[in-house]
Enzyme design. Structure first.
Site, PDB file in Angstrom:
ATOM      1  N   CYS A   1      52.955  60.213  40.158  1.00 26.14           N
ATOM      2  CA  CYS A   1      53.636  60.695  38.956  1.00 26.14           C
ATOM      3  C   CYS A   1      52.642  61.011  37.841  1.00 26.14           C
ATOM      4  O   CYS A   1      52.995  61.643  36.852  1.00 26.14           O
ATOM      5  CB  CYS A   1      54.669  59.680  38.466  1.00 26.14           C
TER       6      CYS A   1
ATOM      7  N   ASP B   1      51.300  58.943  35.793  1.00 27.91           N
ATOM      8  CA  ASP B   1      51.414  58.064  34.638  1.00 27.91           C
ATOM      9  C   ASP B   1      50.236  57.093  34.575  1.00 27.91           C
ATOM     10  O   ASP B   1      49.735  56.648  35.601  1.00 27.91           O
ATOM     11  CB  ASP B   1      52.728  57.278  34.694  1.00 27.91           C
TER      12      ASP B   1
ATOM     13  N   CYS C   1      56.375  57.483  31.874  1.00 27.30           N
ATOM     14  CA  CYS C   1      57.823  57.588  31.753  1.00 27.30           C
ATOM     15  C   CYS C   1      58.385  56.430  30.936  1.00 27.30           C
ATOM     16  O   CYS C   1      57.686  55.466  30.631  1.00 27.30           O
ATOM     17  CB  CYS C   1      58.439  57.581  33.145  1.00 27.30           C
TER      18      CYS C   1
ATOM     19  N   CYS D   1      57.175  51.861  38.593  1.00 26.42           N
ATOM     20  CA  CYS D   1      56.702  51.795  37.206  1.00 26.42           C
ATOM     21  C   CYS D   1      56.385  50.346  36.835  1.00 26.42           C
ATOM     22  O   CYS D   1      55.413  50.075  36.133  1.00 26.42           O
ATOM     23  CB  CYS D   1      57.739  52.366  36.250  1.00 26.42           C
TER      24      CYS D   1
HETATM   25 FE1  FES Z   1      55.653  56.873  37.439  1.00 25.81          FE
HETATM   26 FE2  FES Z   1      57.343  55.730  35.850  1.00 25.81          FE
HETATM   27  S1  FES Z   1      57.606  57.629  36.888  1.00 25.81           S
HETATM   28  S2  FES Z   1      55.305  55.152  36.204  1.00 25.81           S
END
Ligand code: FES
Length: 145
Positions: free
Chosen positions: A34, A36, A59, A103
């Site tokens: 993702c 992040d 996110c 996450c």
């Molecule tokens: Fe990847 Fe939340 S979508 S950390």
């Protein structure tokens, strides 16, 4: 997607956001899928984590879990922080949707990466204490333990 009130609260009003310029440990982890990124800063006195800050570029669930994780380890011992699991963070937030479990894994890994950095700065090999930090690279929607 349904978020608990606690998740929404920690997302809207994240605790402990920022950085610590003279931190005793700094850890950064990321999820390749993702994209992040989570960065944590600890002040450590003896074996107590006296201050915690974080920055999360990610996110809402990543922000909420890092906020909750920092609240759960502030003022605690290193040993207690090492025992913090992503499951405990999720429970404290009254749960996360299955696709957002990864996450919370990021939050657990960020705590460990920061402690690993702390030990490295002391000239101590962190791996026997913190464990091997896996590359955080989980598929979205995959169930984590
Ligand atoms: Fe990847 Fe939340 S979508 S950390």
């Amino acid at each position: 997607m349904m978020y608990s009130e606690k998740v929404m609260d920690h997302f809207a009003n994240p605790r402990n956001v920022g950085e610590i310029p003279d931190a005793d440990g700094v850890g950064e982890v990321g999820n390749a899928k993702c994209g992040d990124i989570m960065k944590m800063y600890f002040k450590i006195d003896g074996d107590v984590i006296t201050d915690v800050r974080f920055k999360t570029f990610g996110c809402g669930a990543a922000i909420a879990t890092s906020s909750m994780a920092t609240e759960m380890i502030k003022g605690r011992t290193i040993e207690e922080a090492l025992q913090l699991s992503n499951k405990a963070v999720m429970e404290a937030l009254d749960g996360l949707p299955p696709v957002k479990v990864h996450c919370s894994v990021l939050a657990e890994q960020a705590v460990k990466a920061t402690l690993a950095d702390y030990y490295r700065r002391q000239g101590i090999d962190p791996e026997p204490i913190v464990g091997k930090l896996e590359e955080v690279d989980h598929d979205h929607g995959e169930e984590e333990e």
